[in-house]
Design a protein around this motif. Structure first.
Motif, PDB file in Angstrom:
ATOM      1  N   TYR A  94       0.845  -1.194   0.000  1.00 41.48           N
ATOM      2  CA  TYR A  94       0.000   0.000   0.000  1.00 41.48           C
ATOM      3  C   TYR A  94       0.878   1.241   0.000  1.00 41.48           C
ATOM      4  CZ  TYR A  94       1.364   0.432   4.870  1.00 41.48           C
ATOM      5  OH  TYR A  94       2.108   0.562   6.009  1.00 41.48           O
ATOM      6  N   THR A  95       0.292   2.372  -0.354  1.00 41.72           N
ATOM      7  CA  THR A  95       0.984   3.647  -0.215  1.00 41.72           C
ATOM      8  C   THR A  95      -0.067   4.694   0.099  1.00 41.72           C
ATOM      9  OG1 THR A  95       2.406   5.280  -1.284  1.00 41.72           O
ATOM     10  CG2 THR A  95       0.922   4.072  -2.711  1.00 41.72           C
ATOM     11  N   ILE A  96       0.311   5.727   0.831  1.00 42.71           N
ATOM     12  CA  ILE A  96      -0.716   6.674   1.272  1.00 42.71           C
ATOM     13  C   ILE A  96      -0.799   7.919   0.404  1.00 42.71           C
ATOM     14  CG2 ILE A  96      -0.917   5.994   3.686  1.00 42.71           C
ATOM     15  CD1 ILE A  96       0.990   8.374   4.282  1.00 42.71           C
ATOM     16  N   SER A  97       0.066   8.051  -0.604  1.00 43.32           N
ATOM     17  CA  SER A  97      -0.173   9.181  -1.495  1.00 43.32           C
ATOM     18  C   SER A  97      -0.123   8.680  -2.924  1.00 43.32           C
ATOM     19  CB  SER A  97       0.863  10.283  -1.275  1.00 43.32           C
ATOM     20  OG  SER A  97       2.097   9.886  -1.789  1.00 43.32           O
ATOM     21  N   ASP A  98      -0.866   9.359  -3.766  1.00 42.63           N
ATOM     22  CA  ASP A  98      -0.959   8.938  -5.154  1.00 42.63           C
ATOM     23  C   ASP A  98       0.414   9.035  -5.823  1.00 42.63           C
ATOM     24  OD1 ASP A  98      -2.018   8.153  -7.493  1.00 42.63           O
ATOM     25  OD2 ASP A  98      -3.082  10.018  -7.920  1.00 42.63           O
ATOM     26  N   PHE A  99       0.657   8.195  -6.813  1.00 47.18           N
ATOM     27  CA  PHE A  99       1.922   8.296  -7.538  1.00 47.18           C
ATOM     28  C   PHE A  99       1.900   9.538  -8.415  1.00 47.18           C
ATOM     29  CE2 PHE A  99       1.702   3.723  -6.602  1.00 47.18           C
ATOM     30  CZ  PHE A  99       2.869   3.642  -5.863  1.00 47.18           C
ATOM     31  N   LYS A 100       3.058  10.180  -8.551  1.00 50.98           N
ATOM     32  CA  LYS A 100       3.106  11.453  -9.249  1.00 50.98           C
ATOM     33  C   LYS A 100       3.685  11.330 -10.657  1.00 50.98           C
ATOM     34  CE  LYS A 100       1.779  13.653  -5.485  1.00 50.98           C
ATOM     35  NZ  LYS A 100       1.580  12.493  -4.628  1.00 50.98           N
ATOM     36  N   THR A 101       4.526  10.348 -10.876  1.00 55.16           N
ATOM     37  CA  THR A 101       5.144  10.186 -12.186  1.00 55.16           C
ATOM     38  C   THR A 101       5.755   8.792 -12.305  1.00 55.16           C
ATOM     39  OG1 THR A 101       6.808  11.070 -13.700  1.00 55.16           O
ATOM     40  CG2 THR A 101       7.336  11.161 -11.368  1.00 55.16           C
ATOM     41  N   PHE A 102       6.018   8.356 -13.531  1.00 54.20           N
ATOM     42  CA  PHE A 102       6.772   7.112 -13.741  1.00 54.20           C
ATOM     43  C   PHE A 102       8.213   7.441 -14.129  1.00 54.20           C
ATOM     44  CE2 PHE A 102       2.526   5.607 -15.712  1.00 54.20           C
ATOM     45  CZ  PHE A 102       1.977   5.408 -14.456  1.00 54.20           C
ATOM     46  N   ASN A 103       8.504   8.731 -14.237  1.00 55.49           N
ATOM     47  CA  ASN A 103       9.814   9.165 -14.723  1.00 55.49           C
ATOM     48  C   ASN A 103      10.857   9.125 -13.608  1.00 55.49           C
ATOM     49  OD1 ASN A 103      12.045  10.772 -15.529  1.00 55.49           O
ATOM     50  ND2 ASN A 103      10.759  11.799 -17.044  1.00 55.49           N
ATOM     51  N   PRO A 104      11.910   8.303 -13.757  1.00 56.49           N
ATOM     52  CA  PRO A 104      12.882   8.157 -12.675  1.00 56.49           C
ATOM     53  C   PRO A 104      13.695   9.431 -12.421  1.00 56.49           C
ATOM     54  CG  PRO A 104      13.626   6.997 -14.632  1.00 56.49           C
ATOM     55  CD  PRO A 104      12.226   7.445 -14.906  1.00 56.49           C
ATOM     56  N   PHE A 105      13.715  10.342 -13.375  1.00 53.41           N
ATOM     57  CA  PHE A 105      14.557  11.529 -13.206  1.00 53.41           C
ATOM     58  C   PHE A 105      13.814  12.686 -12.534  1.00 53.41           C
ATOM     59  CE2 PHE A 105      16.479   9.106 -16.623  1.00 53.41           C
ATOM     60  CZ  PHE A 105      17.762   8.986 -16.137  1.00 53.41           C
ATOM     61  N   THR A 106      12.491  12.667 -12.568  1.00 48.11           N
ATOM     62  CA  THR A 106      11.757  13.757 -11.926  1.00 48.11           C
ATOM     63  C   THR A 106      11.023  13.281 -10.687  1.00 48.11           C
ATOM     64  OG1 THR A 106       9.862  13.328 -13.355  1.00 48.11           O
ATOM     65  CG2 THR A 106      11.392  15.010 -14.084  1.00 48.11           C
ATOM     66  N   SER A 107      11.072  11.984 -10.412  1.00 46.30           N
ATOM     67  CA  SER A 107      10.359  11.450  -9.257  1.00 46.30           C
ATOM     68  C   SER A 107      11.019  11.895  -7.963  1.00 46.30           C
ATOM     69  CB  SER A 107      10.355   9.930  -9.330  1.00 46.30           C
ATOM     70  OG  SER A 107       9.805   9.406  -8.156  1.00 46.30           O
ATOM     71  N   ALA A 108      10.197  12.291  -7.002  1.00 46.06           N
ATOM     72  CA  ALA A 108      10.746  12.744  -5.718  1.00 46.06           C
ATOM     73  C   ALA A 108      10.016  12.111  -4.549  1.00 46.06           C
ATOM     74  CB  ALA A 108      10.640  14.263  -5.634  1.00 46.06           C
ATOM     75  N   ILE A 157      -3.594   2.392  -3.270  1.00 46.52           N
ATOM     76  CA  ILE A 157      -3.409   3.753  -2.791  1.00 46.52           C
ATOM     77  C   ILE A 157      -4.529   4.066  -1.805  1.00 46.52           C
ATOM     78  CG2 ILE A 157      -3.252   6.183  -3.461  1.00 46.52           C
ATOM     79  CD1 ILE A 157      -2.377   4.880  -6.298  1.00 46.52           C
ATOM     80  N   VAL A 158      -4.164   4.252  -0.551  1.00 44.27           N
ATOM     81  CA  VAL A 158      -5.170   4.461   0.486  1.00 44.27           C
ATOM     82  C   VAL A 158      -5.124   5.907   0.979  1.00 44.27           C
ATOM     83  CG1 VAL A 158      -5.277   2.088   1.279  1.00 44.27           C
ATOM     84  CG2 VAL A 158      -3.560   3.621   2.232  1.00 44.27           C
ATOM     85  N   ALA A 159      -6.222   6.331   1.629  1.00 39.47           N
ATOM     86  CA  ALA A 159      -6.325   7.726   2.053  1.00 39.47           C
ATOM     87  C   ALA A 159      -5.287   8.054   3.114  1.00 39.47           C
ATOM     88  CB  ALA A 159      -7.723   7.990   2.586  1.00 39.47           C
ATOM     89  N   ASP A 160      -5.128   7.187   4.085  1.00 39.23           N
ATOM     90  CA  ASP A 160      -4.150   7.437   5.150  1.00 39.23           C
ATOM     91  C   ASP A 160      -3.784   6.102   5.802  1.00 39.23           C
ATOM     92  OD1 ASP A 160      -6.266   6.707   6.715  1.00 39.23           O
ATOM     93  OD2 ASP A 160      -6.751   8.742   7.326  1.00 39.23           O
ATOM     94  N   LEU A 161      -2.943   6.175   6.829  1.00 37.81           N
ATOM     95  CA  LEU A 161      -2.477   4.938   7.447  1.00 37.81           C
ATOM     96  C   LEU A 161      -3.591   4.190   8.178  1.00 37.81           C
ATOM     97  CD1 LEU A 161       1.075   6.027   8.579  1.00 37.81           C
ATOM     98  CD2 LEU A 161       0.487   4.315   6.873  1.00 37.81           C
ATOM     99  N   ASN A 162      -4.602   4.924   8.638  1.00 38.88           N
ATOM    100  CA  ASN A 162      -5.724   4.240   9.286  1.00 38.88           C
ATOM    101  C   ASN A 162      -6.461   3.360   8.288  1.00 38.88           C
ATOM    102  OD1 ASN A 162      -5.364   5.370  11.884  1.00 38.88           O
ATOM    103  ND2 ASN A 162      -6.231   7.282  11.099  1.00 38.88           N
ATOM    104  N   ALA A 163      -6.617   3.886   7.079  1.00 35.82           N
ATOM    105  CA  ALA A 163      -7.277   3.105   6.029  1.00 35.82           C
ATOM    106  C   ALA A 163      -6.416   1.896   5.679  1.00 35.82           C
ATOM    107  CB  ALA A 163      -7.514   3.971   4.797  1.00 35.82           C
ATOM    108  N   ALA A 164      -5.090   2.085   5.659  1.00 36.72           N
ATOM    109  CA  ALA A 164      -4.188   0.974   5.360  1.00 36.72           C
ATOM    110  C   ALA A 164      -4.310  -0.097   6.437  1.00 36.72           C
ATOM    111  CB  ALA A 164      -2.747   1.478   5.273  1.00 36.72           C
ATOM    112  N   LEU A 165      -4.371   0.335   7.681  1.00 33.61           N
ATOM    113  CA  LEU A 165      -4.493  -0.611   8.793  1.00 33.61           C
ATOM    114  C   LEU A 165      -5.799  -1.401   8.659  1.00 33.61           C
ATOM    115  CD1 LEU A 165      -3.565  -1.796  11.484  1.00 33.61           C
ATOM    116  CD2 LEU A 165      -4.644   0.131  12.638  1.00 33.61           C
ATOM    117  N   ALA A 166      -6.874  -0.679   8.330  1.00 36.16           N
ATOM    118  CA  ALA A 166      -8.166  -1.348   8.181  1.00 36.16           C
ATOM    119  C   ALA A 166      -8.085  -2.411   7.083  1.00 36.16           C
ATOM    120  CB  ALA A 166      -9.253  -0.335   7.861  1.00 36.16           C
TER     121      ALA A 166
END
Lengths: 587, 326
Positions: A44-58, A256-265
């Motif tokens: 899981y991850t709590i924030s949406d992915f921003k890019t697939f580009n390895p050079f601009t990903s942060a 992709i979950v809203a927050d860690l509580n959602a991930a725990l659920a």
């Protein structure tokens, strides 16, 4: 005998066709003896992915980072922290007084699209990362004390790295993920930095994405789910100890979950295979689910300390208030503040008993360095209100006013403002505990949580008059080779938070010593000698107490029992985490 | 009609310009910028921060940033999102589409609940049924939708544990979505949409129901309805054709707000149900000070608000012949 023969053959064969990288059997607590293949690991991850580009990903959790997993010239062995050749065909040839590394790469490695991985890919990747117009997050890792590292192609299968100085972290630096020259190099040559930035946005079809590592993107739904599938080419040069291709898994997915509580659920509902418990509350919920028979999972609390720090820093550049500046610059004052910090109470109350006291900038997870420092006599100013009172008396604070606060001869109360970022409940509790204990010692601490951005602005402000008294904050990041911050220890750097005048000069001899020791340790290749230099640095830091280190949280491990192949318990920690996904399988 | 529309277009130019200035500078009032959290990273040097700052144009004065942004926008370019390093429109468009599906279903359910219940309340005024409905609606009116969502999620979890009925709790699609055929895909998305849309519709319907009930009661006591009844029209015609059509005028006036509402998403319900709509993305953008993403989105909503208002003026004229557009 058979093994020896295979080894001999493998060694002989290196020049013609390289042998695959073999994952040591000791890296897994549970061998996949039934050769189970396929299956999906649900992360899981709590924030949406921003890019697939390895050079601009942060991002901390990103698609390029996940895809590239397992691709790098060298990799660190969790058993002894040593770097072993991964995409490299063998150890690097070192010359030029330890500054030049010539690395032969394994032949026969391919990207997921079937193109061969060659020296060009390393050179191009390096070039793009170091173009400041691209804005790569890895830009800094190719510089040593502001001097650039250079990467050169010798021939198709040989790369040469030239460092401006000897560096203990050279192997980590060289282990960056090589991205395809036939995709990025081509775009860079025709369109420059802008050409690279245009590639691999979220709208790019997954089929066009090429990976050198374990995974390749198979589908992505914004805000919902990313699905990665095993890169078949990876299995050609990565085998388990019995010669089977890796990874075993067919799929690695992120919800992709809203927050860690959602991930725990979702974890409790059995929809995820792993979760990172934050605190006692999380642990209790998971334990209840396991005990109640609703969840078949493994759970171990307090596996290791976290690789992060929480601290209080005092502002030495306060021209607007010379009395306070003098106070903050007085080592006796800062030692008194360390005596006031009731770290045991902080662990119990703010961390729910799951954590440890800290006294140095080195994270407690880097145990070798901490042990070396302590045995070299690095001081710890532990909780002791009487000792704090004595030190403050030496500063002229002997009398208390009617409110119980210490006052100087002019009747001025000993007070300062301590800020932290509002909303971080742990830090708010740490600050509250510190302020309460300070009151017992007669020090008035005006504790005010403020906006995070404002706080960072204050902390990183430069000049003779910086806009704060004291700040409670934390840092994370860094490696276990040389576990001191290149941006924290040397004078004049960004996070040298206590003293940051316009000219960036050190204010004390200890700071100068720490700066010198930092670069000396960074350039020391011998592990034992480097630990000894680190110990001296810890000693100087401990005596100076420029920053009061407080407490660190613990790392806990839990995962669904349907997956196997995790590290043996003694290898699991917050640095190496709980498993290498290449060896993970679904039972 | 055409002069009316033209006048609307001309009027909207200064409105939009003023709105854009406000949007841009209000966002700038917040402390810090996109790079602030990066300043706390021990791994990022000042040189690197300066490079990024220059790349994003953050090193320039605010008014220059505004002019640049405005100039680009006139050419249909809303700028690059810092986080995604992609054009703003590319980033928000898929999210807006997701939100529109949810909001459309919500609107259908909203009217499907509010209109019959409101009419029922007026026709059976002060009956046991009317009172019972009123109590429930009052109760729901005071409930924030996100809170109701949490309760519903809890209820679904209990149901699942007891009966093994699999009602999706979050997201917009199931894990196996990619392997489904077209019809199954539509059903799968509907299955995910229905609960959040229903929760939103039920909480919001309370307000509209009361408006309709009040309006209906007022119109029902009007002279022309009595005349119609006296002329012998059926009860059904009296209620739906004569009363309802006249009672609905204030509702039609509100339709203009639906257009921007459709793209602004379903708010916190999207967050609670982890629905990939516009709200969660916008919240992240605000958290990370992703300037052009927030500004670009706000401008789009402003434009839609203006268009929506023009539309509802036209609709009003259709429903109420006394109002003339011209």
């Amino acid at each position: 005998m058979k093994k020896a023969l295979t080894l001999a053959l493998a060694l002989m064969g290196t020049s013609a066709f390289a042998a695959p990288f073999v994952y040591p059997a000791a890296w897994t607590a549970e061998q996949n003896t039934a050769n189970k293949r396929g299956g999906e690991f649900r992360d899981y991850t709590i924030s949406d992915f921003k890019t697939f580009n390895p050079f601009t990903s942060a991002e901390a959790t990103s698609i390029p980072l996940t895809m590239g997993a397992g691709a790098g010239l060298f990799t660190q062995d969790p058993r002894n922290d040593e770097f072993i050749p991964k995409m490299a065909d063998g150890p690097a040839t070192v010359s030029n007084n330890g500054k030049r590394f010539v690395v032969k790469i394994r032949q026969g490695m391919k990207f997921s699209d079937g193109q061969e991985i060659t020296a060009d890919d390393w050179v191009t990747t390096f070039k793009i990362h170091t173009d400041d117009k691209v804005g790569s997050n890895s830009y800094d890792s190719f510089f040593l004390n502001d001097k650039p590292i250079t990467v050169k192609k010798i021939n198709t299968y040989t790369v040469q790295f030239d460092f401006p100085a000897v560096s203990a972290t050279a192997y980590a630096t060289m282990s960056y993920t090589p991205w395809p020259d036939h995709v990025f190099g081509a775009a860079y040559r025709s369109g420059g930095a802008e050409g690279v930035k245009k590639l691999w946005g979220l709208g790019t079809a997954p089929a066009q994405i090429v990976s050198p590592g374990m995974w390749v993107l198979s589908s992505y739904r914004a805000g919902e789910r990313a699905v990665l599938s095993a890169n078949k080419s990876y299995g050609d040069w990565n085998k388990d100890s019995r010669g089977q291709a890796l990874p075993y898994l067919a799929t690695y997915s992120y919800r992709i979950v809203a927050d860690l509580n959602a991930a725990l659920a979702a974890y409790l509902a059995g929809q995820l295979d792993a979760y990172g418990p934050r605190n006692a509350d999380d642990l209790a919920q998971i334990k209840r689910a396991i005990d109640g028979g609703n969840l078949k999972a493994y759970l171990k609390a307090n596996v290791s300390p976290q690789a992060s720090s929480q601290w209080i820093t005092f502002n030495w550049n306060k021209a607007s208030d010379p009395a306070k500046q003098k106070l903050f610059r007085d080592v006796r004052f800062r030692r008194a503040m360390s005596h006031i910090a009731n770290r045991q109470a902080m662990v119990q109350l703010a961390l729910g008993g799951l954590g440890q006291e800290t006294y140095f900038s080195t994270y407690p997870i880097f145990k070798n360095q901490i042990d070396a420092g302590l045995s070299a006599g690095a001081p710890q100013y532990k909780y002791d209100l009487a000792a704090a009172g004595k030190l403050l008396a030496q500063l002229g604070y002997t009398k208390k006013n009617s409110d119980g606060y210490l006052v100087d001869k002019a009747g001025k109360v000993l007070e300062f403002t301590l800020s932290t970022n509002a909303g971080n409940t742990t830090r708010e509790q740490l600050g509250r505990i510190f302020a309460d204990e300070a009151k017992k010692a007669g020090v008035k601490v005006n504790f005010t949580p403020i906006d995070f951005n404002t706080l960072v602005g204050q902390l990183t402000a430069k000049g003779e008059n910086r806009p704060f008294d004291a700040i409670l904050l934390g840092l994370s990041g860094g490696d276990n080779i040389w576990s001191f911050g290149s941006n924290v220890v040397p004078c004049g750097t960004n996070l040298h938070s206590y003293n940051n005048p316009t000219d960036g000069k050190c204010a004390t001899s200890q700071e100068q010593l720490m700066t010198k020791l930092f670069y000396q340790g960074d350039a020391e290749l011998n592990t034992a000698k480097r630990l000894a230099i680190g110990a001296q640095l810890m000693k100087a830091e401990g005596e100076l107490q420029p920053v009061i280190y407080l407490v660190g949280g613990s790392y806990h491990v839990t995962y669904n029992e349907r997956v196997g192949g995790e590290y043996p318990t003694n290898l699991q920690n917050s640095y190496y985490l709980s498993r290498d996904t290449a060896l993970t399988f679904v039972k | 009609m055409i002069p009316f529309l033209l006048r609307r277009v001309v009027q909207s130019i200064p409105t939009l310009l003023l709105a854009s200035v406000l949007i841009f500078f209000v966002i700038q009032l917040a402390p810090g910028d996109f790079l602030t959290p990066a300043r706390l990273n021990p791994g990022i040097s000042e040189q690197q921060l300066a490079n990024l700052s220059q790349n994003f144009g953050l090193d320039r004065p605010v008014w220059q940033q505004y002019l640049l942004w405005m100039g680009n926008m006139l050419r249909g370019d809303f700028g690059l999102s810092f986080q995604y390093t992609q054009p703003v429109l590319d980033v928000i468009w898929p999210r807006i589409v997701n939100s529109v599906w949810l909001v459309l279903l919500y609107i259908v359910l909203f009217y499907a609940i509010a209109i019959p219940v409101g009419v029922f309340g007026a026709v059976k005024q002060n009956s046991v049924g009317d009172k019972a409905v009123n109590v429930v609606l009052y109760f729901l009116l005071g409930f924030p939708s996100f809170f109701l969502s949490l309760i519903v999620i809890y209820g679904i979890l209990l149901l699942r544990n007891k009966t093994n009925i699999d009602i999706p709790l979050n997201g917009m699609t199931s894990d196996n979505f990619d392997s489904l055929n077209a019809v199954q895909k539509v059903l799968d998305v509907l299955k995910h949409l229905i609960i959040p849309a229903l929760v939103l519709a039920v909480t919001d319907a309370a307000g509209l129901t009361r408006v309709i009930r009040g309006q209906m009661l007022e119109v029902m006591h009007a002279d022309y309805i009595r005349t119609a009844r006296a002329k012998g029209v059926s009860e059904r015609t009296a209620i739906w054709k004569h009363t309802f059509r006249n009672a609905i005028v204030p509702i039609v006036a509100g339709i203009g707000g639906l257009l921007p509402a459709a793209v602004s998403g379903a708010g916190f319900a999207e967050v609670v149900f982890a629905y990939p709509g516009i709200t969660p993305m916008l919240l992240t953008a605000i958290n990370t000070s992703d300037l052009y993403l927030i500004a670009g989105f706000t401008v789009i909503v402003t434009i839609l608000l203006i268009v929506g208002n023009a539309l509802s003026d036209i609709l009003l004229a259709v429903v109420d012949p006394r109002i003339k557009v011209g």
